[in-house]
Design a protein around this motif. Structure first.
Motif, PDB file in Angstrom:
ATOM      1  N   VAL A   3     -27.577 -35.313 -43.106  1.00 15.89           N
ATOM      2  CA  VAL A   3     -26.700 -34.200 -42.784  1.00 15.89           C
ATOM      3  C   VAL A   3     -25.563 -34.715 -41.902  1.00 15.89           C
ATOM      4  O   VAL A   3     -25.759 -35.625 -41.090  1.00 15.89           O
ATOM      5  CB  VAL A   3     -27.473 -33.054 -42.092  1.00 15.89           C
ATOM      6  CG1 VAL A   3     -28.002 -33.475 -40.730  1.00 15.89           C
ATOM      7  CG2 VAL A   3     -26.604 -31.802 -41.975  1.00 15.89           C
ATOM      8  N   ASN A   5     -24.011 -33.503 -39.362  1.00 11.05           N
ATOM      9  CA  ASN A   5     -23.863 -32.842 -38.068  1.00 11.05           C
ATOM     10  C   ASN A   5     -24.993 -33.278 -37.146  1.00 11.05           C
ATOM     11  O   ASN A   5     -25.769 -34.164 -37.495  1.00 11.05           O
ATOM     12  CB  ASN A   5     -23.827 -31.311 -38.223  1.00 11.05           C
ATOM     13  CG  ASN A   5     -25.066 -30.755 -38.902  1.00 11.05           C
ATOM     14  OD1 ASN A   5     -26.191 -31.175 -38.618  1.00 11.05           O
ATOM     15  ND2 ASN A   5     -24.883 -29.800 -39.803  1.00 11.05           N
ATOM     16  N   ASP A  10     -28.226 -26.059 -37.224  1.00  9.67           N
ATOM     17  CA  ASP A  10     -28.241 -26.031 -38.686  1.00  9.67           C
ATOM     18  C   ASP A  10     -29.627 -25.570 -39.142  1.00  9.67           C
ATOM     19  O   ASP A  10     -30.518 -26.375 -39.419  1.00  9.67           O
ATOM     20  CB  ASP A  10     -27.918 -27.413 -39.259  1.00  9.67           C
ATOM     21  CG  ASP A  10     -27.586 -27.371 -40.747  1.00  9.67           C
ATOM     22  OD1 ASP A  10     -28.162 -26.512 -41.453  1.00  9.67           O
ATOM     23  OD2 ASP A  10     -26.754 -28.185 -41.192  1.00  9.67           O
ATOM     24  N   HIS A 226     -24.286 -26.630 -49.759  1.00 11.60           N
ATOM     25  CA  HIS A 226     -24.245 -25.476 -48.861  1.00 11.60           C
ATOM     26  C   HIS A 226     -23.047 -24.569 -49.154  1.00 11.60           C
ATOM     27  O   HIS A 226     -23.049 -23.397 -48.784  1.00 11.60           O
ATOM     28  CB  HIS A 226     -24.163 -25.940 -47.410  1.00 11.60           C
ATOM     29  CG  HIS A 226     -25.362 -26.718 -46.961  1.00 11.60           C
ATOM     30  ND1 HIS A 226     -25.570 -27.074 -45.647  1.00 11.60           N
ATOM     31  CD2 HIS A 226     -26.419 -27.209 -47.649  1.00 11.60           C
ATOM     32  CE1 HIS A 226     -26.704 -27.754 -45.550  1.00 11.60           C
ATOM     33  NE2 HIS A 226     -27.225 -27.856 -46.748  1.00 11.60           N
TER      34      HIS A 226
END
Length: 288
Positions: A3, A5, A10, A226
């Protein structure tokens, strides 16, 4: 799991990691470390690792290249502000000296004013020159950030026409920063499945799986979309960014072994846009 981030906040990624671990998988979730540096913790039985991702390639070329559009503009960075402030400081210093001489009076004041005339004129001229060059830099930035400007559109169109879906390499080479940081960590883990979240990670995941397969592993890639990247507004300060992300996804999406997403509408849109042979599975970001 990958990911782009710091994992905190999240919820979709956190729940996916926890659920996969509860299903019996050994899960390592790789995210991006912030100012606090690399960290490790657990979400249920899933391990979270935040790694450092240097972003030198993430700088837009206009941040360090001169431009023929405004050849007299200061170079990008802090130089412009420094020069303007420095000229103001010199003028303030000369004004202070002039006041001090006026207070002294007499011959000293007369001679002093004569001696300060040339430095004052020089400071005034240099001050105006510094403001002009700073203004040129500001005007250059406005042109470079205007997606409708001819000299902004031409390079984007050129790379799209000549490189197609590989154009992101020229439009946003900063995507390689993620590869250079995540790639060695993924290779060391020797994963059976790489679960890449969103549009920045799909290239990292597909390339990692290709390297693993070349070594005889049967690594598979799941892409978790997403959002629909072509529907993102993009970045106002960089017209190259959005075309780069679209091309990046288009190049790698067909190499994913499975695609999941957040809604039926987005699943249909992804299948139609990327000509996917199978409709993406829908995994809602909500408890069942």
């Amino acid at each position: 799991m990958l990911v782009d981030n710091g994992v905190h906040g999240d919820s979709r990624v956190q729940k996916t990691a926890r659920s996969a671990a509860e299903a019996g998988w050994e899960v390592v979730l790789l995210g991006i470390a912030g100012k606090a540096g690399p960290q490790t913790w657990s979400i249920g039985d899933a391990e979270v690792r935040l790694i450092k991702v240097p972003r030198p390639l993430g700088q837009h070329p206009t941040q360090f290249h001169r431009s023929l559009r405004r050849p007299l503009a200061y170079p990008a960075g802090r130089h412009s502000g420094y020069r303007v402030q420095l000229m103001k400081a010199r003028q303030a210093d000369l004004a202070e000296r002039r006041l001090a001489l006026a207070a002294a009076g007499g011959l000293r004041a007369t001679l002093g004013r004569s001696l300060l005339a040339a430095p004052q004129l020089t400071a005034k001229v240099l001050g105006r020159w510094a403001k002009f060059r700073a203004g040129e830099l500001h005007r250059l930035r406005k042109h470079q950030q205007n997606p409708d400007a001819l000299l902004t559109r031409l390079p984007v169109r050129f790379w799209q026409r000549t490189m197609g879906e590989r154009a992101w390499r020229r439009l946003d080479p900063g995507l390689w920063d993620y590869e250079l940081a995540f790639g060695p960590v993924i290779d060391a883990l020797r994963p059976d499945i790489v679960h890449a979240n969103d549009f920045r990670m799909i290239g990292v995941g597909v390339r990692a799986a290709a390297r693993a397969r070349a070594k005889g592993q049967r690594t598979r890639v799941v892409w978790d979309a997403h959002e629909f990247v072509a529907g993102v507004l993009g970045r106002a300060d960089n017209p190259r960014w959005l075309p780069a992300q679209i091309a990046h996804v288009e190049e790698y999406v067909r190499h994913a072994d499975a695609v999941v997403t957040v809604s039926a509408t987005l699943a249909e849109l992804l299948q139609r846009t990327h000509r996917l042979p199978v409709r993406p599975e829908v995994v809602l970001n909500a408890p069942t």
